[in-house]
Design a protein around this motif. Structure first.
Motif, mmCIF file in Angstrom:
data_model
loop_
_atom_site.group_PDB
_atom_site.id
_atom_site.type_symbol
_atom_site.label_atom_id
_atom_site.label_comp_id
_atom_site.label_asym_id
_atom_site.label_seq_id
_atom_site.Cartn_x
_atom_site.Cartn_y
_atom_site.Cartn_z
ATOM 1 N N GLN A 119 5.769 5.789 -8.149
ATOM 2 C CA GLN A 119 5.288 7.089 -7.678
ATOM 3 C C GLN A 119 3.787 7.180 -7.927
ATOM 4 O O GLN A 119 3.199 6.354 -8.617
ATOM 5 C CB GLN A 119 6.014 8.236 -8.390
ATOM 6 C CG GLN A 119 7.505 8.309 -8.117
ATOM 7 C CD GLN A 119 8.183 9.465 -8.841
ATOM 8 O OE1 GLN A 119 7.532 10.313 -9.450
ATOM 9 N NE2 GLN A 119 9.506 9.498 -8.779
ATOM 10 N N ASP A 120 3.174 8.222 -7.334
ATOM 11 C CA ASP A 120 1.746 8.503 -7.524
ATOM 12 C C ASP A 120 0.893 7.290 -7.156
ATOM 13 O O ASP A 120 -0.110 6.987 -7.807
ATOM 14 C CB ASP A 120 1.462 8.906 -8.977
ATOM 15 C CG ASP A 120 2.441 9.954 -9.492
ATOM 16 O OD1 ASP A 120 2.559 10.994 -8.839
ATOM 17 O OD2 ASP A 120 3.074 9.718 -10.536
ATOM 18 N N VAL A 121 1.275 6.595 -6.084
ATOM 19 C CA VAL A 121 0.665 5.318 -5.741
ATOM 20 C C VAL A 121 -0.678 5.529 -5.037
ATOM 21 O O VAL A 121 -0.807 6.334 -4.118
ATOM 22 C CB VAL A 121 1.604 4.505 -4.829
ATOM 23 C CG1 VAL A 121 0.910 3.257 -4.292
ATOM 24 C CG2 VAL A 121 2.869 4.124 -5.602
ATOM 25 N N ARG A 122 -1.673 4.769 -5.495
ATOM 26 C CA ARG A 122 -2.976 4.673 -4.828
ATOM 27 C C ARG A 122 -3.338 3.196 -4.741
ATOM 28 O O ARG A 122 -3.141 2.446 -5.704
ATOM 29 C CB ARG A 122 -4.046 5.468 -5.577
ATOM 30 C CG ARG A 122 -3.738 6.961 -5.622
ATOM 31 C CD ARG A 122 -4.772 7.750 -6.377
ATOM 32 N NE ARG A 122 -4.918 7.339 -7.764
ATOM 33 C CZ ARG A 122 -4.065 7.661 -8.735
ATOM 34 N NH1 ARG A 122 -2.987 8.392 -8.468
ATOM 35 N NH2 ARG A 122 -4.273 7.262 -9.979
ATOM 36 N N ARG A 123 -3.884 2.813 -3.582
ATOM 37 C CA ARG A 123 -4.142 1.393 -3.342
ATOM 38 C C ARG A 123 -5.545 1.191 -2.797
ATOM 39 O O ARG A 123 -6.195 2.115 -2.316
ATOM 40 C CB ARG A 123 -3.110 0.824 -2.360
ATOM 41 C CG ARG A 123 -1.686 0.923 -2.850
ATOM 42 C CD ARG A 123 -0.662 0.703 -1.762
ATOM 43 N NE ARG A 123 -0.509 -0.695 -1.384
ATOM 44 C CZ ARG A 123 0.394 -1.130 -0.504
ATOM 45 N NH1 ARG A 123 1.228 -0.261 0.086
ATOM 46 N NH2 ARG A 123 0.495 -2.406 -0.211
ATOM 47 N N LEU A 154 -3.369 -1.757 -7.013
ATOM 48 C CA LEU A 154 -2.486 -0.593 -6.928
ATOM 49 C C LEU A 154 -2.402 0.039 -8.307
ATOM 50 O O LEU A 154 -2.231 -0.660 -9.310
ATOM 51 C CB LEU A 154 -1.100 -0.991 -6.434
ATOM 52 C CG LEU A 154 -0.029 0.090 -6.287
ATOM 53 C CD1 LEU A 154 1.000 -0.306 -5.224
ATOM 54 C CD2 LEU A 154 0.713 0.391 -7.597
ATOM 55 N N VAL A 155 -2.531 1.357 -8.366
ATOM 56 C CA VAL A 155 -2.243 2.105 -9.584
ATOM 57 C C VAL A 155 -1.206 3.167 -9.249
ATOM 58 O O VAL A 155 -1.114 3.641 -8.115
ATOM 59 C CB VAL A 155 -3.505 2.756 -10.197
ATOM 60 C CG1 VAL A 155 -4.490 1.696 -10.649
ATOM 61 C CG2 VAL A 155 -4.163 3.728 -9.218
ATOM 62 N N GLY A 156 -0.412 3.530 -10.237
ATOM 63 C CA GLY A 156 0.624 4.530 -10.033
ATOM 64 C C GLY A 156 1.436 4.679 -11.294
ATOM 65 O O GLY A 156 0.940 4.408 -12.404
ATOM 66 N N THR A 157 2.673 5.104 -11.147
ATOM 67 C CA THR A 157 3.558 5.233 -12.302
ATOM 68 C C THR A 157 4.893 4.568 -12.000
ATOM 69 O O THR A 157 5.377 4.577 -10.868
ATOM 70 C CB THR A 157 3.804 6.704 -12.683
ATOM 71 O OG1 THR A 157 4.439 7.391 -11.587
ATOM 72 C CG2 THR A 157 2.503 7.403 -13.040
ATOM 73 N N VAL A 167 5.483 6.231 -16.463
ATOM 74 C CA VAL A 167 4.600 5.360 -17.248
ATOM 75 C C VAL A 167 3.552 4.754 -16.319
ATOM 76 O O VAL A 167 3.902 4.109 -15.322
ATOM 77 C CB VAL A 167 5.404 4.249 -17.938
ATOM 78 C CG1 VAL A 167 4.464 3.294 -18.680
ATOM 79 C CG2 VAL A 167 6.428 4.839 -18.897
ATOM 80 N N PRO A 168 2.265 4.937 -16.613
ATOM 81 C CA PRO A 168 1.219 4.366 -15.759
ATOM 82 C C PRO A 168 1.322 2.846 -15.643
ATOM 83 O O PRO A 168 1.718 2.165 -16.595
ATOM 84 C CB PRO A 168 -0.084 4.769 -16.475
ATOM 85 C CG PRO A 168 0.278 6.020 -17.228
ATOM 86 C CD PRO A 168 1.700 5.800 -17.678
ATOM 87 N N LEU A 169 0.956 2.341 -14.464
ATOM 88 C CA LEU A 169 0.953 0.897 -14.259
ATOM 89 C C LEU A 169 -0.194 0.502 -13.347
ATOM 90 O O LEU A 169 -0.725 1.305 -12.582
ATOM 91 C CB LEU A 169 2.273 0.388 -13.693
ATOM 92 C CG LEU A 169 2.499 0.463 -12.175
ATOM 93 C CD1 LEU A 169 3.562 -0.521 -11.756
ATOM 94 C CD2 LEU A 169 2.873 1.868 -11.744
ATOM 95 N N VAL A 170 -0.575 -0.767 -13.459
ATOM 96 C CA VAL A 170 -1.602 -1.383 -12.621
ATOM 97 C C VAL A 170 -1.008 -2.655 -12.037
ATOM 98 O O VAL A 170 -0.379 -3.435 -12.755
ATOM 99 C CB VAL A 170 -2.870 -1.728 -13.431
ATOM 100 C CG1 VAL A 170 -3.907 -2.404 -12.550
ATOM 101 C CG2 VAL A 170 -3.442 -0.489 -14.103
ATOM 102 N N ILE A 171 -1.188 -2.852 -10.733
ATOM 103 C CA ILE A 171 -0.748 -4.078 -10.072
ATOM 104 C C ILE A 171 -1.937 -4.682 -9.343
ATOM 105 O O ILE A 171 -2.590 -4.017 -8.542
ATOM 106 C CB ILE A 171 0.407 -3.817 -9.085
ATOM 107 C CG1 ILE A 171 1.588 -3.150 -9.782
ATOM 108 C CG2 ILE A 171 0.839 -5.115 -8.413
ATOM 109 C CD1 ILE A 171 2.738 -2.802 -8.839
ATOM 110 N N VAL A 172 -2.212 -5.945 -9.621
ATOM 111 C CA VAL A 172 -3.275 -6.686 -8.944
ATOM 112 C C VAL A 172 -2.610 -7.810 -8.155
ATOM 113 O O VAL A 172 -1.898 -8.643 -8.734
ATOM 114 C CB VAL A 172 -4.296 -7.245 -9.947
ATOM 115 C CG1 VAL A 172 -5.369 -8.052 -9.224
ATOM 116 C CG2 VAL A 172 -4.930 -6.112 -10.757
#
Length: 268
Positions: A119-123, A154-157, A167-172
């Motif tokens: 959720q709360d995804v921004r790319r 990508l950042v989101g939860t 829980v916040p997460l970061v995906i590269v």
């Protein structure tokens, strides 16, 4: 969460919910790994391992180096099947929010196992160094990742103790027959300045690689890792250790922080 619910299989047991690298957006197989290095000194602790069984056709090598003020995470993945793959570097950190200048466009989650729970995804896309920040009770955890061409951020939860616990997460994300990720996790307290400016990784003169951590103080640190411990020269220092760590203050010569040789052992 009840074991019968889809979230148990598709999130809690899935690779997506862990701090690792996801390949082709499917969960890894259960696999053994081989420890290449383990060292603990007053200046740093480090461990390195590899596996080629988690994803058949892909060799994954990871190095962790814990310094007093930050953690270095290096992942090198190489396709042994000659194919291109998609590699998602995943990082989850408890906190209230997450942001990155490289990921500001609101978006639906990408397709892949467990991604439906994001959720709360921004790319966004970038070729340069990546900075993401997780806010935790007024403190910050900076996640810095080396820059590479055609990288998606990508950042989101994701899911915590329940689907309502975010829980916040970061995906590269990077793609190709081989990729490299060098990251620094740099926590800062109230009134403290960040320690790290930037992190870089490059191939070295042997089968290993060289990580450079640029410090905000004007100094920098080098981490030269070679799983075979081949003879090489790093910033004027001759070594045949698996891991050589050097540090210099601004405009000063490099000094040895640690030099580690270790025999490999099996881990499960």
């Amino acid at each position: 969460q009840a074991y019968r619910l889809p979230v148990h299989k598709n999130w809690y047991r899935a690779t997506t919910s862990h701090n690792t690298v996801l390949v082709d957006r499917v969960s890894q197989e259960g696999a053994e790994g081989q420890c290449e290095l383990f060292v603990a000194t007053p200046e740093l602790s480090a461990v390195a391992a590899h596996t080629d069984a988690a994803y058949p056709g892909v060799l994954h090598r990871r190095l962790l180096v814990l310094r007093p003020r930050f953690l270095i995470v290096a992942d090198v993945l190489t396709a042994t099947d000659g194919k291109r793959h998609t590699f998602d570097w995943l990082y989850h950190n408890r906190g209230e929010s997450v942001s990155s200048p490289a990921a500001v466009q609101e978006s639906a989650p990408p397709k892949g196992q467990g991604f439906e729970y994001l959720q709360d995804v921004r790319r966004g896309n970038t070729d340069g160094p990546i900075l993401s920040t997780v806010s935790v009770s007024g403190l910050n955890v900076n996640i810095l990742v080396n820059g590479e061409p055609r990288t998606e951020v990508l950042v989101g939860t994701g899911v915590g103790e329940s689907v309502l616990d975010r829980v916040p997460l970061v995906i590269v994300t990077r793609a190709g027959p081989s990729v490299r990720f060098a990251a620094v996790i740099d926590p800062t307290g109230k009134g403290e300045a960040e320690d790290v400016e930037k992190v870089e990784i490059q191939n070295h003169e042997t089968s290993g690689y060289l990580i450079r951590v640029q410090l905000r103080s004007g100094g920098d640190e080098l981490y030269a890792y070679d799983p075979a411990g081949a003879a090489r020269t790093v910033a004027g220092q001759n070594t045949h250790s698996k891991l050589l760590c050097l540090r210099r203050e601004k405009a000063q010569p490099f000094q040895i922080v640690a030099e580690a040789k270790n025999q490999a052992v099996n881990i499960q």
